[in-house]
Design a protein around this motif. Structure first.
Motif, PDB file in Angstrom:
ATOM      1  N   THR A 177       0.857  -1.183   0.000  1.00 39.66           N
ATOM      2  CA  THR A 177       0.000   0.000   0.000  1.00 39.66           C
ATOM      3  C   THR A 177       0.895   1.234   0.000  1.00 39.66           C
ATOM      4  OG1 THR A 177      -1.633  -1.207   1.312  1.00 39.66           O
ATOM      5  CG2 THR A 177      -1.914   1.166   1.162  1.00 39.66           C
ATOM      6  N   PRO A 178       1.236   1.756  -1.178  1.00 37.82           N
ATOM      7  CA  PRO A 178       2.080   2.953  -1.215  1.00 37.82           C
ATOM      8  C   PRO A 178       1.377   4.126  -0.526  1.00 37.82           C
ATOM      9  CG  PRO A 178       1.802   2.006  -3.407  1.00 37.82           C
ATOM     10  CD  PRO A 178       0.835   1.321  -2.512  1.00 37.82           C
ATOM     11  N   PRO A 179       2.136   5.025   0.079  1.00 42.57           N
ATOM     12  CA  PRO A 179       1.503   6.177   0.715  1.00 42.57           C
ATOM     13  C   PRO A 179       0.752   7.031  -0.307  1.00 42.57           C
ATOM     14  CG  PRO A 179       3.872   6.476   0.585  1.00 42.57           C
ATOM     15  CD  PRO A 179       3.589   5.069   0.159  1.00 42.57           C
ATOM     16  N   SER A 180      -0.358   7.585   0.154  1.00 41.14           N
ATOM     17  CA  SER A 180      -1.193   8.417  -0.725  1.00 41.14           C
ATOM     18  C   SER A 180      -1.149   9.870  -0.281  1.00 41.14           C
ATOM     19  CB  SER A 180      -2.649   7.934  -0.681  1.00 41.14           C
ATOM     20  OG  SER A 180      -2.762   6.611  -1.148  1.00 41.14           O
ATOM     21  N   GLY A 181      -1.423  10.750  -1.215  1.00 42.41           N
ATOM     22  CA  GLY A 181      -1.599  12.168  -0.917  1.00 42.41           C
ATOM     23  C   GLY A 181      -3.050  12.548  -1.144  1.00 42.41           C
ATOM     24  N   LEU A 182      -3.493  13.582  -0.443  1.00 47.25           N
ATOM     25  CA  LEU A 182      -4.849  14.092  -0.597  1.00 47.25           C
ATOM     26  C   LEU A 182      -4.760  15.529  -1.080  1.00 47.25           C
ATOM     27  CD1 LEU A 182      -7.866  13.409  -0.154  1.00 47.25           C
ATOM     28  CD2 LEU A 182      -7.625  14.319   2.156  1.00 47.25           C
ATOM     29  N   PHE A 183      -5.259  15.774  -2.299  1.00 46.83           N
ATOM     30  CA  PHE A 183      -5.077  17.059  -2.958  1.00 46.83           C
ATOM     31  C   PHE A 183      -6.423  17.670  -3.362  1.00 46.83           C
ATOM     32  CE2 PHE A 183      -1.384  14.416  -3.850  1.00 46.83           C
ATOM     33  CZ  PHE A 183      -0.323  15.246  -3.525  1.00 46.83           C
ATOM     34  N   VAL A 184      -6.495  19.006  -3.307  1.00 45.09           N
ATOM     35  CA  VAL A 184      -7.661  19.743  -3.806  1.00 45.09           C
ATOM     36  C   VAL A 184      -7.274  20.364  -5.138  1.00 45.09           C
ATOM     37  CG1 VAL A 184      -9.327  21.591  -3.374  1.00 45.09           C
ATOM     38  CG2 VAL A 184      -8.421  20.259  -1.452  1.00 45.09           C
ATOM     39  N   LEU A 185      -8.109  20.126  -6.150  1.00 45.89           N
ATOM     40  CA  LEU A 185      -7.854  20.631  -7.497  1.00 45.89           C
ATOM     41  C   LEU A 185      -8.908  21.663  -7.876  1.00 45.89           C
ATOM     42  CD1 LEU A 185      -7.386  17.138  -9.187  1.00 45.89           C
ATOM     43  CD2 LEU A 185      -5.679  18.485  -7.954  1.00 45.89           C
ATOM     44  N   SER A 186      -8.497  22.639  -8.663  1.00 44.31           N
ATOM     45  CA  SER A 186      -9.417  23.654  -9.160  1.00 44.31           C
ATOM     46  C   SER A 186      -9.061  23.978 -10.597  1.00 44.31           C
ATOM     47  CB  SER A 186      -9.333  24.920  -8.294  1.00 44.31           C
ATOM     48  OG  SER A 186     -10.274  25.884  -8.733  1.00 44.31           O
ATOM     49  N   THR A 187     -10.012  24.572 -11.299  1.00 41.54           N
ATOM     50  CA  THR A 187      -9.786  25.033 -12.668  1.00 41.54           C
ATOM     51  C   THR A 187     -10.048  26.523 -12.717  1.00 41.54           C
ATOM     52  OG1 THR A 187     -10.542  22.896 -13.498  1.00 41.54           O
ATOM     53  CG2 THR A 187     -10.413  24.695 -15.087  1.00 41.54           C
ATOM     54  N   ASP A 188      -9.138  27.268 -13.325  1.00 40.62           N
ATOM     55  CA  ASP A 188      -9.346  28.709 -13.471  1.00 40.62           C
ATOM     56  C   ASP A 188     -10.508  28.968 -14.415  1.00 40.62           C
ATOM     57  OD1 ASP A 188      -7.275  29.424 -11.764  1.00 40.62           O
ATOM     58  OD2 ASP A 188      -5.786  29.237 -13.349  1.00 40.62           O
ATOM     59  N   PRO A 189     -11.197  30.110 -14.240  1.00 42.84           N
ATOM     60  CA  PRO A 189     -12.349  30.402 -15.094  1.00 42.84           C
ATOM     61  C   PRO A 189     -12.010  30.537 -16.575  1.00 42.84           C
ATOM     62  CG  PRO A 189     -12.232  31.940 -13.236  1.00 42.84           C
ATOM     63  CD  PRO A 189     -10.985  31.131 -13.219  1.00 42.84           C
ATOM     64  N   ALA A 190     -10.766  30.896 -16.899  1.00 39.87           N
ATOM     65  CA  ALA A 190     -10.404  31.078 -18.310  1.00 39.87           C
ATOM     66  C   ALA A 190     -10.552  29.767 -19.064  1.00 39.87           C
ATOM     67  CB  ALA A 190      -8.972  31.585 -18.417  1.00 39.87           C
ATOM     68  N   ALA A 191     -11.169  29.843 -20.214  1.00 40.17           N
ATOM     69  CA  ALA A 191     -11.405  28.633 -21.018  1.00 40.17           C
ATOM     70  C   ALA A 191     -10.083  28.013 -21.437  1.00 40.17           C
ATOM     71  CB  ALA A 191     -12.243  28.977 -22.235  1.00 40.17           C
ATOM     72  N   GLY A 192     -10.040  26.693 -21.402  1.00 39.73           N
ATOM     73  CA  GLY A 192      -8.861  25.985 -21.886  1.00 39.73           C
ATOM     74  C   GLY A 192      -7.756  25.820 -20.874  1.00 39.73           C
ATOM     75  N   THR A 193      -7.936  26.313 -19.644  1.00 44.50           N
ATOM     76  CA  THR A 193      -6.876  26.143 -18.652  1.00 44.50           C
ATOM     77  C   THR A 193      -6.984  24.766 -18.018  1.00 44.50           C
ATOM     78  OG1 THR A 193      -8.250  27.140 -16.927  1.00 44.50           O
ATOM     79  CG2 THR A 193      -6.774  28.609 -18.132  1.00 44.50           C
ATOM     80  N   ALA A 194      -5.835  24.169 -17.748  1.00 47.41           N
ATOM     81  CA  ALA A 194      -5.801  22.833 -17.150  1.00 47.41           C
ATOM     82  C   ALA A 194      -6.051  22.944 -15.651  1.00 47.41           C
ATOM     83  CB  ALA A 194      -4.451  22.193 -17.415  1.00 47.41           C
TER      84      ALA A 194
END
Length: 197
Positions: free
Chosen positions: A111-128
């Motif tokens: 069981t490799p250690p896991s990370g817990l991350f919060v992701l968001s997308t910028d309002p600009a179209a096409g941003t990752a």
């Protein structure tokens, strides 16, 4: 009290022609009202995803960030990164959903250690999508179960090890945690300490 005898008032005696004419006029008014609509009005069912009270820019019409499109800061020695679990919701109340992802290096055993991350997308179209918060760093040697979002709070059970001698396949400690968005940051809320898994 008895009504007085005498001739009926003229307007109380309606003839059948009067009723037929009145019905025709009412039908014409109702029919024309159904055909005339204000500019911009639509007919038929609401658009997909549209719900009563929904506003533009709400999570109903903005897709959540895809964790597969994010580069996570894990050192996997050439192994791929696995997204073990994820949950999405509008955690900060800005009308756009965030995604919380449990991520670890791929392994066929253990069981490799896991990370817990919060992701968001910028309002600009096409941003990752991008990582906006690391709730638990993989270096802390933790894993997770029961990830979910409750309003603006991320909840999960965190699994860990009592000593370095405990095999990494088998965490022997667990504790429920919450991470709540308040005043521009996430506050960690530990639950009661459990003895062991």
């Amino acid at each position: 009290m008895q009504p007085s005898a005498g001739p009926a008032l003229p307007h109380t005696r309606a003839r059948s022609v009067h009723w037929i004419t009145t019905a025709a006029v009412i039908a014409a008014v109702i029919g024309s009202a159904a055909l005339v609509q204000p500019a911009g009005a639509s007919t038929g069912a609401p658009a997909p995803g549209a719900e009563a009270g929904a506003k533009a820019g709400t999570p109903a019409d903005v897709p959540p960030p895809d964790p597969k499109a994010v580069h996570f800061p894990l050192e996997c020695a050439g192994a791929p990164v696995d997204v073990v679990d994820k949950a999405s919701g509008d955690l900060d109340g800005d009308g756009r959903p965030e995604t919380v992802a449990v991520v670890r290096c791929h392994s066929e055993t253990g069981t490799p250690p896991s990370g817990l991350f919060v992701l968001s997308t910028d309002p600009a179209a096409g941003t990752a999508p991008r990582i906006v918060e690391t709730l638990v760093d993989p270096k802390e040697q933790r894993s997770f179960k029961g990830l979910r979002i409750d309003g603006r709070t991320v909840r999960a059970t965190v699994l860990g090890y009592s000593t370095d001698d405990v095999p990494r396949c088998c965490p022997d400690q667990q504790r429920d945690y919450g991470w709540e968005w308040r005043s521009g940051t996430y506050y960690e809320i530990p639950g009661p300490l459990a003895n062991s898994v």
